[in-house]
Design an enzyme around this catalytic site. Structure first.
Site, mmCIF file in Angstrom:
data_model
loop_
_atom_site.group_PDB
_atom_site.id
_atom_site.type_symbol
_atom_site.label_atom_id
_atom_site.label_comp_id
_atom_site.label_asym_id
_atom_site.label_seq_id
_atom_site.Cartn_x
_atom_site.Cartn_y
_atom_site.Cartn_z
ATOM 1 C CB SER A 85 39.138 39.997 29.913
ATOM 2 O OG SER A 85 37.747 40.171 29.975
ATOM 3 C CG LEU A 86 38.968 45.679 32.711
ATOM 4 C CD1 LEU A 86 37.769 46.540 32.475
ATOM 5 C CD2 LEU A 86 39.381 45.646 34.156
ATOM 6 C CD GLN A 130 35.329 40.876 36.622
ATOM 7 O OE1 GLN A 130 35.088 41.301 35.509
ATOM 8 N NE2 GLN A 130 34.386 40.505 37.446
ATOM 9 C CG HIS A 189 35.558 36.445 27.837
ATOM 10 N ND1 HIS A 189 35.673 37.507 26.962
ATOM 11 C CD2 HIS A 189 36.089 36.861 29.016
ATOM 12 C CE1 HIS A 189 36.263 38.511 27.587
ATOM 13 N NE2 HIS A 189 36.508 38.146 28.830
#
Length: 282
Positions: free
Chosen positions: A87-88, A9, A192
């Protein structure tokens, strides 16, 4: 041989995937069916200004990252030595490693985006020019223990995450301590960080509905900054929600394995820039 890295993101941009959707009509149609809207319209036109909303951002990036990697595989027949995602982006790394298929990954990401979108009153800020240890000390000294280091992006680029009021206070303190830049991120939740715990259990329950294959290529986990083991899939993805993305450690690990070539699979060059900063000790 090289390392494929997948952005998360923040890398989304209107127009992304323009050359990909028509090239992979079957996967595009499957994405539309799973999501209940046109992924192509969202990415290319964004008529309702939804692309920057977590619920929509995550499936959009996952799809564009996936098609980018698929096109690369068809054109080059190269198999990378390692995979990592921010992350993603970790879901794309797992997809590329054969842990699940495109449709399963999209279902996971859709649910993840939906749950993360529900956690509000959070904020995130990028602090540039201070090391993580210095930031932790500032937070401790001013009783801001509820703020977490969300992304350890490079040696001197750290993202903090927490309640909106706390983050606003921390921004000023970091500036006073000599941060070169303090940049609030366009997110509505404290990703997070422990603030995501309310949805962690729901996501774990959702993950347990699926079966995962062992990675065929080593994938570096955000949670551990080390390669996934076959039985770690669920645990790592659940822990990733509430724990830091240990990007600096992940890249340092790969550099320690002798890897020097990194190729970003998706829109933009955010991760390429971070890898270069880490290589330069910044």
């Amino acid at each position: 041989m090289s390392v494929y890295i997948f952005p998360g993101q923040g890398s989304q941009i209107k127009g992304m995937g323009r050359e990909l959707f028509s090239e992979f009509p079957e996967l595009t149609a499957k994405a539309n069916s799973i999501l209940g809207y046109s992924i192509q319209t969202l990415c290319l036109e964004d008529p309702q200004q939804q692309l920057n909303q977590t619920y929509y951002t995550q499936p959009a990036l996952y799809t564009v990252n996936a098609l980018t990697c698929l096109k690369k595989a068809q054109e080059t027949k190269i198999t990378p030595k390692f995979l990592a995602g921010h992350s993603l982006g970790e879901y794309n790394a797992l997809l590329a490693a054969g842990v699940f298929d495109f449709e399963t990954g999209l279902k996971l990401v859709k649910e993840r985006g939906k749950l993360m979108h529900q956690v509000t009153n959070g904020a995130m800020t990028a602090v540039i020019g201070l090391k993580a240890d210095s930031i932790k000390m500032i937070l401790e000294q001013h009783n801001l223990a509820n703020i977490a280091i969300a992304n350890d992006n490079s040696h001197t680029q750290i993202v903090i995450s927490g309640q909106k009021e706390d983050i606003e206070r921390a921004q000023g303190l970091c500036e006073q301590a000599g941060a070169l830049m303090v940049i609030p991120l366009k997110v509505s939740g404290a990703f997070h960080s422990p603030h995501m715990r309310p949805v962690q259990e729901q996501f774990e329950g959702f993950l347990k509905k699926f079966r995962f294959a062992p990675p065929t290529i080593p994938v570096i986990a955000n949670y551990t900054a080390r390669p996934y083991a076959a039985n770690d899939i669920c645990a790592n993805l659940v822990q990733q929600l509430t724990n830091s993305v240990r990007w600096t450690e992940s890249i340092d690990y790969l550099l320690g394995q002798g890897e020097t070539e990194f190729e970003e699979m998706g829109p933009g060059t955010v991760l390429t820039g971070l890898v270069q900063r880490i290589k330069n000790g910044k």
